[in-house]
Write an enzyme that holds these catalytic residues in place. Structure first.
Site, PDB file in Angstrom:
ATOM      1  N   ARG A 129      56.187  25.672  40.080  1.00 17.23           N
ATOM      2  CA  ARG A 129      55.653  26.442  41.205  1.00 17.23           C
ATOM      3  C   ARG A 129      56.185  27.874  41.185  1.00 17.23           C
ATOM      4  O   ARG A 129      55.561  28.798  41.715  1.00 17.23           O
ATOM      5  CB  ARG A 129      55.982  25.760  42.539  1.00 17.23           C
ATOM      6  CG  ARG A 129      55.468  26.528  43.759  1.00 17.23           C
ATOM      7  CD  ARG A 129      55.452  25.666  45.017  1.00 17.23           C
ATOM      8  NE  ARG A 129      56.738  25.049  45.269  1.00 17.23           N
ATOM      9  CZ  ARG A 129      57.756  25.646  45.911  1.00 17.23           C
ATOM     10  NH1 ARG A 129      57.633  26.887  46.339  1.00 17.23           N
ATOM     11  NH2 ARG A 129      58.882  25.002  46.108  1.00 17.23           N
ATOM     12  N   LYS A 171      35.360  31.648  37.647  1.00 19.80           N
ATOM     13  CA  LYS A 171      34.069  32.159  37.214  1.00 19.80           C
ATOM     14  C   LYS A 171      34.101  32.568  35.741  1.00 19.80           C
ATOM     15  O   LYS A 171      34.371  31.759  34.875  1.00 19.80           O
ATOM     16  CB  LYS A 171      33.664  33.315  38.131  1.00 19.80           C
ATOM     17  CG  LYS A 171      33.827  33.018  39.635  1.00 19.80           C
ATOM     18  CD  LYS A 171      33.054  31.810  40.104  1.00 19.80           C
ATOM     19  CE  LYS A 171      32.952  31.690  41.621  1.00 19.80           C
ATOM     20  NZ  LYS A 171      34.212  31.470  42.333  1.00 19.80           N
ATOM     21  N   TYR A 224      32.383  37.788  49.815  1.00 21.63           N
ATOM     22  CA  TYR A 224      32.270  36.341  49.704  1.00 21.63           C
ATOM     23  C   TYR A 224      32.551  35.693  51.063  1.00 21.63           C
ATOM     24  O   TYR A 224      33.429  36.126  51.804  1.00 21.63           O
ATOM     25  CB  TYR A 224      33.246  35.850  48.637  1.00 21.63           C
ATOM     26  CG  TYR A 224      33.387  34.360  48.538  1.00 21.63           C
ATOM     27  CD1 TYR A 224      32.277  33.536  48.409  1.00 21.63           C
ATOM     28  CD2 TYR A 224      34.641  33.764  48.570  1.00 21.63           C
ATOM     29  CE1 TYR A 224      32.414  32.158  48.310  1.00 21.63           C
ATOM     30  CE2 TYR A 224      34.797  32.393  48.469  1.00 21.63           C
ATOM     31  CZ  TYR A 224      33.676  31.597  48.352  1.00 21.63           C
ATOM     32  OH  TYR A 224      33.817  30.238  48.263  1.00 21.63           O
ATOM     33  N   ASP A 233      38.105  43.081  44.422  1.00 20.32           N
ATOM     34  CA  ASP A 233      37.712  41.817  43.805  1.00 20.32           C
ATOM     35  C   ASP A 233      36.747  42.144  42.668  1.00 20.32           C
ATOM     36  O   ASP A 233      35.637  42.625  42.898  1.00 20.32           O
ATOM     37  CB  ASP A 233      37.039  40.910  44.846  1.00 20.32           C
ATOM     38  CG  ASP A 233      36.707  39.529  44.303  1.00 20.32           C
ATOM     39  OD1 ASP A 233      36.498  39.400  43.089  1.00 20.32           O
ATOM     40  OD2 ASP A 233      36.633  38.586  45.103  1.00 20.32           O
TER      41      ASP A 233
END
Length: 413
Positions: free
Chosen positions: A63, A213, A116, A188
């Site tokens: 992590r 994507k 988005y 973005d």
């Protein structure tokens, strides 16, 4: 382990997608090893203490960092031209961690009016609960953007091209406005990828991607990544990303590293196919308006060659008709898949008003230009003739339905 120099000036982006950030494996493996481990052992307690104190470099717990994830971060940072990057479990993990690392109660964020849907929900629904002030503005209007800035504006957030209708924003101009007020600009860059647009060159402080994507490209991972200065990325990693637990798994990082190797050739095919699909759509009588940055009359053309090096492979178009017309078109498709992602090998199509942008209120959708007949298509890697043939039969189904409805109205009028 020896790390290759990511800053070799002779390396082009297509080469960086394969070699950027690569480390030499001690066993000589060509492909980056997958360090599928939750934790890392220490030689002794002194080493463990030193690593936790930041006095010795090394891994502690996945992590907090993992060699496979680090290699992906180095490669994407090199592609975007930044010294560092932080990988997240999802694209929204990257957005949330990047925003929250720099915001506190009473701060103001300026956001593009069309983004988005889940990013919109984060800013409009969640952040306002914690006393963060948010305004949405059409950032293609630079006067409105400048007027919306405040003395307490800490971040400016935009997408370009804008999701879903592909409005293009002048990143350099917005960066100048943001920096005048001492705010960071966050961009973005998911739709363009670093191969078609590098916002850092236009003044962006942080650039993020839904790595789900194009960076991955195979539809089998959800992931995000944010690139920036060493200082900013360390802050994101050591605070919000670590403490929210939205870090990327090593297996997902390994899959994206594999996908990145073909990013350049995939984007070439995506973009070539998209131009032909857009030209086909432009000639269809049922299409009312088409939004595609590759057209000569699209405002994006003024930024081609400077901000953008291509139009991308996402197209949006509005239909003559109503919501039922849009649904019929999508439901009539046989090859093209109804799905809400983009950048996969498959051509994907979706209805923003009822799907990706459903978190918007009807009023907010109208203000952002997201109509009930707006459709977004992510053009894939199939033979373009097959993509167009599928659209052709779907348009024919809509035309036949309209003809039948008109005949019934005349018959029973």
């Amino acid at each position: 382990m020896r790390t290759k120099d990511n800053n070799k000036p002779q390396w082009q982006p297509a080469t960086i997608t394969i070699h950027g950030g690569k480390t030499r494996d001690e066993h000589g493996a060509l492909v980056a090893p997958l360090y599928q481990t939750a934790t890392f052992s220490f030689e002794n307690t002194a080493q463990g203490s030193a690593r936790f104190a930041g006095e010795e470099a090394g891994y502690i717990y996945s992590r907090l960092g993992n060699p496979t994830v680090t290699e992906l971060e180095q490669r994407v940072a090199a592609l975007e031209g930044y010294p560092a990057a932080a990988a997240a479990a999802t694209g929204m993990g990257a957005v949330s961690a990047s925003m929250m690392a720099f915001l506190a109660h009473g701060d103001h964020v300026l956001v593009s009016d069309a983004i988005y849907g889940c990013s919109f929900a984060l800013f409009s629904h969640l952040f306002t609960r914690f006393g963060i002030q948010v305004d949405f503005v059409d950032m293609s209007d630079l006067e409105k953007t400048a007027s919306a800035m405040r003395d307490n504006t800490k971040l400016v957030f935009l997408e370009s091209p804008v999701n879903p209708h592909l409005k293009v924003i002048d990143i350099a101009a917005v960066a100048k406005i943001a920096h005048t007020k001492g705010a960071r600009l966050v961009v973005d860059n998911t739709f363009m990828t670093p191969l078609l647009q590098q916002p850092k060159l236009q003044g962006a402080d942080l650039v993020l991607h839904s790595a789900t994507k194009y960076l991955n490209g195979h539809g089998d991972v959800v992931a995000g990544i944010v690139c920036g200065s060493q200082e900013d990325i360390e802050l994101i990693k050591l605070t919000t990303l670590k403490d929210m637990g939205a870090t990327m798994s090593p297996h997902d990082a390994w899959l994206i590293l594999r996908g990145l190797k073909t990013l350049d050739v995939r984007m070439e095919r995506h973009c070539t196919n998209a131009v032909q699909v857009a030209e086909y759509l432009r000639e269809q009588p049922l299409v009312k308006t088409i939004f595609f940055p590759g057209f000569a009359d699209h405002p994006a053309q003024q930024l081609m060659g400077t901000q953008m090096h291509g139009a991308g492979a996402v197209i949006a178009f509005e239909l003559h008709g109503d919501l039922n017309t849009a649904r019929l078109l999508l439901d009539s498709l046989q090859l093209i898949t109804i799905a809400v992602s983009l950048g996969d090998a498959e051509t994907l199509i979706q209805h923003p008003a009822s799907m990706t942008h459903s978190p918007y209120s009807p009023e907010a959708r109208a203000a952002a230009g997201i109509s009930d007949t707006l459709i977004r298509i992510s053009v894939g890697l199939e033979a373009v003739s097959d993509i167009i043939a599928d659209l052709e039969q779907a348009f024919a189904a809509c035309t036949n339905s309209n003809t039948q409805n008109n005949e019934e109205q005349v018959k029973y009028g």
